[in-house]
Design an enzyme around this catalytic site. Structure first.
Site, PDB file in Angstrom:
ATOM      1  N   HIS A   1     158.865  61.562 -24.614  1.00  0.00           N
ATOM      2  CA  HIS A   1     157.951  61.782 -23.499  1.00  0.00           C
ATOM      3  C   HIS A   1     158.653  62.747 -22.538  1.00  0.00           C
ATOM      4  CE1 HIS A   1     155.757  60.585 -19.808  1.00  0.00           C
ATOM      5  NE2 HIS A   1     154.855  60.037 -20.597  1.00  0.00           N
TER       6      HIS A   1
ATOM      7  N   ASP B   1     164.131  54.309 -24.042  1.00  0.00           N
ATOM      8  CA  ASP B   1     162.889  54.311 -23.276  1.00  0.00           C
ATOM      9  C   ASP B   1     161.921  53.379 -24.009  1.00  0.00           C
ATOM     10  OD1 ASP B   1     160.289  54.813 -22.476  1.00  0.00           O
ATOM     11  OD2 ASP B   1     160.465  56.995 -22.553  1.00  0.00           O
TER      12      ASP B   1
ATOM     13  N   GLN C   1     156.755  52.251 -24.371  1.00  0.00           N
ATOM     14  CA  GLN C   1     155.661  52.131 -25.330  1.00  0.00           C
ATOM     15  C   GLN C   1     155.871  50.961 -26.289  1.00  0.00           C
ATOM     16  OE1 GLN C   1     152.243  53.084 -25.574  1.00  0.00           O
ATOM     17  NE2 GLN C   1     153.301  54.768 -24.583  1.00  0.00           N
TER      18      GLN C   1
ATOM     19  N   LYS D   1     152.192  49.024 -18.613  1.00  0.00           N
ATOM     20  CA  LYS D   1     151.819  49.103 -20.025  1.00  0.00           C
ATOM     21  C   LYS D   1     151.918  47.749 -20.719  1.00  0.00           C
ATOM     22  CE  LYS D   1     152.761  53.993 -20.403  1.00  0.00           C
ATOM     23  NZ  LYS D   1     153.646  55.069 -20.847  1.00  0.00           N
TER      24      LYS D   1
ATOM     25  N   CYS E   1     151.957  64.135 -22.755  1.00  0.00           N
ATOM     26  CA  CYS E   1     153.292  64.304 -22.135  1.00  0.00           C
ATOM     27  C   CYS E   1     154.376  64.458 -23.186  1.00  0.00           C
ATOM     28  CB  CYS E   1     153.639  63.139 -21.212  1.00  0.00           C
ATOM     29  SG  CYS E   1     152.554  62.971 -19.825  1.00  0.00           S
TER      30      CYS E   1
HETATM   31  C1  LIG Z   1     154.309  55.986 -20.277  1.00  0.00           C
HETATM   32  C2  LIG Z   1     155.602  56.437 -20.807  1.00  0.00           C
HETATM   33  C3  LIG Z   1     156.609  56.911 -19.951  1.00  0.00           C
HETATM   34  C4  LIG Z   1     156.404  57.044 -18.473  1.00  0.00           C
HETATM   35  O1  LIG Z   1     156.149  55.841 -17.867  1.00  0.00           O
HETATM   36  P1  LIG Z   1     155.775  55.776 -16.309  1.00  0.00           P
HETATM   37  O2  LIG Z   1     155.249  54.405 -16.119  1.00  0.00           O
HETATM   38  O3  LIG Z   1     154.728  56.835 -16.091  1.00  0.00           O
HETATM   39  O4  LIG Z   1     157.016  56.054 -15.547  1.00  0.00           O
HETATM   40  C5  LIG Z   1     157.809  57.268 -20.509  1.00  0.00           C
HETATM   41  N1  LIG Z   1     158.029  57.193 -21.831  1.00  0.00           N
HETATM   42  C6  LIG Z   1     157.082  56.746 -22.685  1.00  0.00           C
HETATM   43  C7  LIG Z   1     157.385  56.670 -24.145  1.00  0.00           C
HETATM   44  C8  LIG Z   1     155.839  56.365 -22.205  1.00  0.00           C
HETATM   45  O5  LIG Z   1     154.904  55.934 -23.049  1.00  0.00           O
END
Ligand SMILES: *Cc1c(COP(=O)(O)O)cnc(C)c1O
Length: 405
Positions: free
Chosen positions: A122, A199, A202, A225, A363
């Site tokens: 992302h 990260d 997701q 999420k 993104c």
């Molecule tokens: C949504 C997402 C982000 C960003 O998350 P925020 O809540 O907008 O800070 C970063 N990495 C991944 C893989 C995402 O799906």
């Protein structure tokens, strides 16, 4: 406990509404999930009954708010099996957590050090590292992926060396749904004494993670999420690493003692929590975790896999439709295009039928560049979606295809 999707749907007030005259079909869960009533109620309850600033007052309301907020931190700790609750730093979300780590390392890296990221990140897990490299003279390396949207691990082996200081990879790709082999990635990085940030934005609502078992150094995610509110998330870090990292922001709450000569910083987690946090958000995040755990992440995962298999099979029956991200290990995200049709046009037509999907680059422009496409249509499922909704979606896609070709 058997998985009763119809009963679960009743927990989410928004699923009762109509969009453009049709019952809402919400397939944009990778952008943000919907919220159960119990989470919404917890926010109203805080503001109605014990609204107060935390960690400061001796009065009853402040104590009460502090206790519930700190309990949420413990819920996060236990959910992910972190060793200590002070290793959980409340943030405003994934992006904020990544920036805390990136900004800290800008003081710790030197010219010639190397950072490895994956080809399927992302933007929020690319841009902060590029900024970090610019600032420090460190070099950014990229683990490539194959046509299935799966990382090529032999290339990762080749990139690793004693120069590698940091590795950043998402647990699950938001654009492709690919689940990355993070345990293996972490093990290999540790052989070179490099630290790994995962990260998990997701991943967290779809698969379970055990931080101590993974031996992960840093892990970030967003509540929104995972059925929680926006504006709150967490950064997990091993305590010795967080202790070595310089603070991100100065202000109230993050100090031990302030004089004009010198300020000493507070202990973890407060060192990274300057200012008044999103108190109701943190509390509601805890409630969202309780909600998910009552259903069970594993039960959620197996139900979503059923939806994924069902939708994949139905979509592939449509002529000219191509799915991006076809690895075996994936969550319930389907990114696709239909020959000769712009993804945006498909998104617009299905929206008229009450169906919410995402279109665009999600993104993750480097992924689109890799596949040489402007973007995709992305349908991302949650445990409150149904096969009937998928049937409606397939009909809508067929209709859109007929109108546009
Ligand atoms: C949504 C997402 C982000 C960003 O998350 P925020 O809540 O907008 O800070 C970063 N990495 C991944 C893989 C995402 O799906």
């Amino acid at each position: 406990m058997s998985f009763d999707v119809q009963k679960i749907r009743l927990d989410f007030p928004i699923l009762q509404r109509k969009v453009n005259g049709y019952p809402l079909v919400y397939f944009d869960n990778a952008a943000t999930s919907q919220k159960p009533q119990i989470v919404i109620d917890s926010i109203v309850d805080y503001y109605s009954n014990y609204n107060s600033n935390i960690h400061r007052g001796v009065h009853a309301l402040s104590q009460e708010a502090t206790d519930v907020y700190e309990l949420a931190r413990k819920k996060i700790q236990h959910h992910f099996n972190a060793k200590h609750s002070h290793e959980i730093i409340f943030t405003s979300g994934t992006t904020h957590g990544i920036n805390i780590v990136a900004s800290g390392y800008s003081k710790l890296l030197k010219k010639g050090d190397e950072i490895i990221v994956s080809a399927m990140e992302h933007h929020s897990n690319i841009v902060p590292w590029q900024m970090l490299c610019e600032e420090t003279g460190a070099v950014l390396k990229v683990i490539p992926m194959n046509e299935e949207g799966v990382l090529i691990m032999s290339e990762y082996d080749n990139l690793l060396s004693s120069k590698t200081k940091l590795v950043f990879v998402n647990h699950v790709s938001n654009a492709l749904g690919t689940i990355n082999p993070i345990k293996e990635i972490i093990e290999k990085a540790h052989q070179y004494d490099a630290k790994v940030l995962v990260d998990g934005a997701q991943a967290c609502s779809h698969i379970s993670s055990n931080f101590q078992d993974l031996d992960v150094d840093f892990y970030v995610a967003s509540a929104h999420k995972m059925c929680g509110p926006t504006g709150v998330g967490f950064l997990y870090g091993k305590s010795d690493l967080l202790n070595d990292l310089p603070p991100y922001q100065g202000g109230g709450e993050m100090i031990k003692e302030v004089t004009f000569k010198k300020t000493t910083y507070a202990d973890l987690p407060h060192k990274f929590e300057a200012g008044t946090p999103n108190i109701s958000g943190g509390i509601a995040f805890g409630v969202a975790l309780d909600y998910l755990n009552a259903i069970g992440i594993d039960a959620i995962n197996s139900f979503e896999n059923e939806l994924l298999d069902y939708a994949t099979q139905k979509l592939l029956e449509i002529e000219g439709l191509k799915i991006y991200g076809t690895g075996k290990n994936k969550t319930a995200v389907i990114s696709f295009n239909i020959d000769g049709i712009h993804p945006y046009d498909i998104g617009t037509i299905v929206d008229k039928l009450g169906i919410a999907v995402r279109t665009g680059h999600h993104c993750a422009q480097p992924i689109m560049e890799f596949f040489k496409i402007p973007g995709t249509v992305r349908a991302s499922f949650a445990f409150y979606n149904t096969k009937t909704e998928i049937d409606n979606f397939i009909e809508a896609i067929k209709k859109a295809k007929m109108m546009l070709s």
